[in-house]
Design a protein around this motif. Structure first.
Motif, PDB file in Angstrom:
ATOM      1  N   ASN A   1      18.800  46.996  25.166  1.00 49.65           N
ATOM      2  CA  ASN A   1      18.735  47.381  27.154  1.00 49.65           C
ATOM      3  C   ASN A   1      16.817  46.345  27.323  1.00 49.65           C
ATOM      4  OD1 ASN A   1      19.917  50.096  26.257  1.00 49.65           O
ATOM      5  ND2 ASN A   1      19.115  50.419  28.715  1.00 49.65           N
ATOM      6  N   TYR A   2      16.890  44.840  26.313  1.00 50.08           N
ATOM      7  CA  TYR A   2      16.232  44.023  26.615  1.00 50.08           C
ATOM      8  C   TYR A   2      16.576  43.351  27.181  1.00 50.08           C
ATOM      9  CZ  TYR A   2      12.550  46.888  23.784  1.00 50.08           C
ATOM     10  OH  TYR A   2      11.924  47.892  23.377  1.00 50.08           O
ATOM     11  N   ALA A   3      16.630  42.982  28.596  1.00 53.22           N
ATOM     12  CA  ALA A   3      16.242  41.331  29.467  1.00 53.22           C
ATOM     13  C   ALA A   3      15.121  40.773  29.186  1.00 53.22           C
ATOM     14  CB  ALA A   3      16.445  41.380  30.771  1.00 53.22           C
ATOM     15  N   VAL A   4      16.226  39.227  29.247  1.00 50.97           N
ATOM     16  CA  VAL A   4      15.441  38.213  28.506  1.00 50.97           C
ATOM     17  C   VAL A   4      14.581  38.127  29.956  1.00 50.97           C
ATOM     18  CG1 VAL A   4      15.492  35.888  28.259  1.00 50.97           C
ATOM     19  CG2 VAL A   4      17.401  36.939  26.735  1.00 50.97           C
ATOM     20  N   VAL A   5      13.132  37.595  30.221  1.00 51.28           N
ATOM     21  CA  VAL A   5      12.533  37.155  31.453  1.00 51.28           C
ATOM     22  C   VAL A   5      12.689  36.203  31.627  1.00 51.28           C
ATOM     23  CG1 VAL A   5      11.469  39.606  31.444  1.00 51.28           C
ATOM     24  CG2 VAL A   5      10.783  37.277  30.956  1.00 51.28           C
ATOM     25  N   GLY A   6      12.324  35.148  32.443  1.00 57.45           N
ATOM     26  CA  GLY A   6      11.886  34.323  32.725  1.00 57.45           C
ATOM     27  C   GLY A   6      10.300  32.881  32.793  1.00 57.45           C
ATOM     28  N   ILE A   7      11.003  33.518  31.103  1.00 54.68           N
ATOM     29  CA  ILE A   7       9.061  32.928  31.114  1.00 54.68           C
ATOM     30  C   ILE A   7      10.044  31.972  28.972  1.00 54.68           C
ATOM     31  CG2 ILE A   7       8.299  34.913  30.156  1.00 54.68           C
ATOM     32  CD1 ILE A   7       5.449  32.582  31.050  1.00 54.68           C
ATOM     33  N   TYR A   8       9.931  30.686  28.507  1.00 57.64           N
ATOM     34  CA  TYR A   8      10.550  30.385  27.574  1.00 57.64           C
ATOM     35  C   TYR A   8       9.726  29.724  26.772  1.00 57.64           C
ATOM     36  CZ  TYR A   8      14.724  31.690  30.439  1.00 57.64           C
ATOM     37  OH  TYR A   8      14.793  32.418  31.494  1.00 57.64           O
ATOM     38  N   PHE A   9       9.224  29.570  25.015  1.00 58.68           N
ATOM     39  CA  PHE A   9       8.374  28.664  24.984  1.00 58.68           C
ATOM     40  C   PHE A   9       9.170  27.784  23.732  1.00 58.68           C
ATOM     41  CE2 PHE A   9       5.551  31.429  26.677  1.00 58.68           C
ATOM     42  CZ  PHE A   9       4.225  30.414  26.733  1.00 58.68           C
ATOM     43  N   TYR A  10       9.426  25.928  24.288  1.00 61.54           N
ATOM     44  CA  TYR A  10       9.899  25.731  23.044  1.00 61.54           C
ATOM     45  C   TYR A  10       9.144  24.408  22.214  1.00 61.54           C
ATOM     46  CZ  TYR A  10      14.348  27.659  26.010  1.00 61.54           C
ATOM     47  OH  TYR A  10      14.732  28.356  26.525  1.00 61.54           O
ATOM     48  N   PRO A  11       9.482  23.949  21.230  1.00 66.11           N
ATOM     49  CA  PRO A  11       9.362  22.604  20.730  1.00 66.11           C
ATOM     50  C   PRO A  11       9.918  21.774  21.461  1.00 66.11           C
ATOM     51  CG  PRO A  11      10.618  23.680  19.224  1.00 66.11           C
ATOM     52  CD  PRO A  11      10.647  25.392  20.390  1.00 66.11           C
ATOM     53  N   ASN A  12       9.623  20.775  21.011  1.00 65.00           N
ATOM     54  CA  ASN A  12       9.491  19.417  21.733  1.00 65.00           C
ATOM     55  C   ASN A  12      11.450  19.322  21.651  1.00 65.00           C
ATOM     56  OD1 ASN A  12      10.225  15.838  20.922  1.00 65.00           O
ATOM     57  ND2 ASN A  12       9.066  16.512  23.246  1.00 65.00           N
ATOM     58  N   SER A  13      12.073  19.705  20.606  1.00 63.87           N
ATOM     59  CA  SER A  13      13.636  19.782  20.344  1.00 63.87           C
ATOM     60  C   SER A  13      14.236  20.103  21.804  1.00 63.87           C
ATOM     61  CB  SER A  13      13.986  20.102  18.985  1.00 63.87           C
ATOM     62  OG  SER A  13      13.228  21.609  18.994  1.00 63.87           O
ATOM     63  N   VAL A  14      13.270  20.560  22.150  1.00 65.43           N
ATOM     64  CA  VAL A  14      14.318  21.112  23.394  1.00 65.43           C
ATOM     65  C   VAL A  14      14.906  20.186  24.100  1.00 65.43           C
ATOM     66  CG1 VAL A  14      12.575  21.460  24.689  1.00 65.43           C
ATOM     67  CG2 VAL A  14      14.172  23.036  25.241  1.00 65.43           C
ATOM     68  N   ILE A  15      14.297  18.922  24.266  1.00 66.67           N
ATOM     69  CA  ILE A  15      14.680  17.663  25.817  1.00 66.67           C
ATOM     70  C   ILE A  15      16.367  17.544  24.781  1.00 66.67           C
ATOM     71  CG2 ILE A  15      14.792  15.030  26.146  1.00 66.67           C
ATOM     72  CD1 ILE A  15      11.001  15.740  25.892  1.00 66.67           C
ATOM     73  N   GLU A  16      16.195  17.065  23.665  1.00 68.99           N
ATOM     74  CA  GLU A  16      17.148  16.710  23.108  1.00 68.99           C
ATOM     75  C   GLU A  16      18.496  17.472  22.833  1.00 68.99           C
ATOM     76  OE1 GLU A  16      19.915  17.291  19.835  1.00 68.99           O
ATOM     77  OE2 GLU A  16      17.695  18.425  18.762  1.00 68.99           O
ATOM     78  N   ILE A  17      18.176  18.736  22.720  1.00 66.28           N
ATOM     79  CA  ILE A  17      19.523  19.957  22.546  1.00 66.28           C
ATOM     80  C   ILE A  17      19.555  20.339  24.513  1.00 66.28           C
ATOM     81  CG2 ILE A  17      19.204  22.164  22.918  1.00 66.28           C
ATOM     82  CD1 ILE A  17      17.922  22.169  20.215  1.00 66.28           C
ATOM     83  N   SER A  18      18.799  19.848  25.501  1.00 65.72           N
ATOM     84  CA  SER A  18      19.211  20.176  27.273  1.00 65.72           C
ATOM     85  C   SER A  18      20.303  19.311  27.286  1.00 65.72           C
ATOM     86  CB  SER A  18      18.426  20.124  27.872  1.00 65.72           C
ATOM     87  OG  SER A  18      17.404  21.303  27.526  1.00 65.72           O
ATOM     88  N   GLU A  19      19.849  17.681  26.833  1.00 70.18           N
ATOM     89  CA  GLU A  19      20.226  17.215  27.361  1.00 70.18           C
ATOM     90  C   GLU A  19      21.952  16.590  26.475  1.00 70.18           C
ATOM     91  OE1 GLU A  19      17.073  13.190  27.704  1.00 70.18           O
ATOM     92  OE2 GLU A  19      18.101  13.489  25.494  1.00 70.18           O
ATOM     93  N   ASN A  20      22.238  17.915  25.722  1.00 74.35           N
ATOM     94  CA  ASN A  20      23.756  17.261  24.603  1.00 74.35           C
ATOM     95  C   ASN A  20      24.489  19.207  25.025  1.00 74.35           C
ATOM     96  OD1 ASN A  20      23.590  15.155  23.167  1.00 74.35           O
ATOM     97  ND2 ASN A  20      21.275  16.001  22.680  1.00 74.35           N
ATOM     98  N   ILE A  21      23.420  20.039  25.571  1.00 79.30           N
ATOM     99  CA  ILE A  21      24.669  20.677  25.697  1.00 79.30           C
ATOM    100  C   ILE A  21      25.307  20.472  26.688  1.00 79.30           C
ATOM    101  CG2 ILE A  21      22.989  22.628  25.521  1.00 79.30           C
ATOM    102  CD1 ILE A  21      22.182  23.058  28.072  1.00 79.30           C
ATOM    103  N   VAL A  22      26.295  21.595  26.760  1.00 82.54           N
ATOM    104  CA  VAL A  22      27.396  21.255  27.702  1.00 82.54           C
ATOM    105  C   VAL A  22      27.304  22.634  29.002  1.00 82.54           C
ATOM    106  CG1 VAL A  22      30.071  21.374  28.345  1.00 82.54           C
ATOM    107  CG2 VAL A  22      29.163  21.478  25.819  1.00 82.54           C
ATOM    108  N   PRO A  23      28.017  21.772  30.483  1.00 82.44           N
ATOM    109  CA  PRO A  23      27.778  22.529  31.843  1.00 82.44           C
ATOM    110  C   PRO A  23      28.015  23.859  31.971  1.00 82.44           C
ATOM    111  CG  PRO A  23      28.186  20.096  32.010  1.00 82.44           C
ATOM    112  CD  PRO A  23      28.085  20.416  30.355  1.00 82.44           C
TER     113      PRO A  23
END
Length: 293
Positions: free
Chosen positions: A169-191
């Protein structure tokens, strides 16, 4: 750690209200909506903040916030010309983030609860010291409407977007914490099929790497996603009732920066005096005059 507020989108669910003004500049009781996500970042101990919005709406945010120096903050601004997904924020903000970890908060999400600052700072340490990502879970009665997280001992087991049979019953809310690797991950995910870079895809990649934790917002926490006129009204009523009852403001960013030591009492008093004809300004002055920290 750097902070990003994503305040883009057209706010079409709130038309005609948002035809001439950004949703995040609408008032939630006595302050603009964007003060609430900014307050969340300040409570996490973050004072460098990037505001991402549409080319049409950015001038309004610049006029409201300025460079942030008077608040002990540093605001920067960037355009998201088209709503290409939440994860695009990290690509747009790549230069701003540089080599730091980052917290993303959605511009229409409002949080309130005892101990919220400690939860945020714990997630911040998780990203800075352990290179682990953190999402936040909130108990809802209708999880099939949300991204749902299944977890055990603060470690995420699975993520599902609007599942027919939710595993929790747990929803993921709109605040997220990431290490620097989030840039590389975001650049490589598929739309996605919608053609957007989904934040769920980013979180799924951290889950695949076994680097995704969760913090739970327990009983007594309030979370509002103010995307409709009903939720906008509910959030305003909640803030008004609580502030009237307690005599303490929610998301008074001038008070927040004083609490974090970003500015002095003298600086905070000056900010209050600039607004002394309003109840908001009088509140700041009163809080400063009674400050015992």
């Amino acid at each position: 750690m750097k902070g990003i507020v994503l305040a883009g989108g057209l706010g079409t669910r709130l038309y005609p209200i948002t035809k001439g003004i950004s949703k995040q500049l609408l008032p939630i009781h006595d302050k603009p909506m964007i003060y609430y996500p900014i307050s969340s970042l300040i409570k996490a101990g973050i004072n460098e903040i990037l505001i991402i919005s549409t080319p049409h709406d950015l001038p309004g945010f610049k006029k409201l916030l300025g460079d942030g120096k008077q608040l002990g903050l540093k605001f920067e601004f960037a355009e998201q010309s088209n709503p290409n997904g939440l994860a695009e924020a990290f690509i747009i903000g790549k230069k701003f983030i540089a080599n730091d970890s980052v917290c993303l908060v959605l511009g229409d999400n409002i949080f309130y609860g005892e101990g919220f600052s400690n939860l945020l700072k714990s997630a911040k340490k998780n990203a800075e010291n352990k290179n682990r990502a953190t999402v936040f879970g909130y108990h809802v009665k209708d999880p099939e409407r949300y991204g749902v997280v299944e977890f055990q001992n603060n470690t995420v087991i699975s993520l599902e977007e609007k599942p027919i049979k939710p595993k929790s019953n747990y929803a993921v809310v709109g605040i997220y914490f990431y290490p620097n690797s989030v840039i590389e991950i975001s650049e490589n995910i598929v739309p996605s099929q919608r053609g957007e870079l989904e934040i769920t895809s980013v979180n799924q990649e951290y889950l695949n790497r076994l680097e995704l934790d969760i913090k739970i917002m327990g009983r007594g926490f309030a979370w509002f996603d103010t995307g409709t006129e009903e939720s906008l009204s509910e959030a305003g009523d909640f803030v008004k009732a609580l502030e009237k009852r307690q005599g303490l403001k929610i998301a008074c960013i001038e008070e927040n920066v004083l609490e974090q030591g970003f500015i002095s009492k003298v600086q905070a008093l000056k900010l209050g005096l600039e607004l002394e004809k309003t109840n908001y300004g009088k509140y700041i002055i009163n809080r400063v005059n009674n400050w015992k920290h």
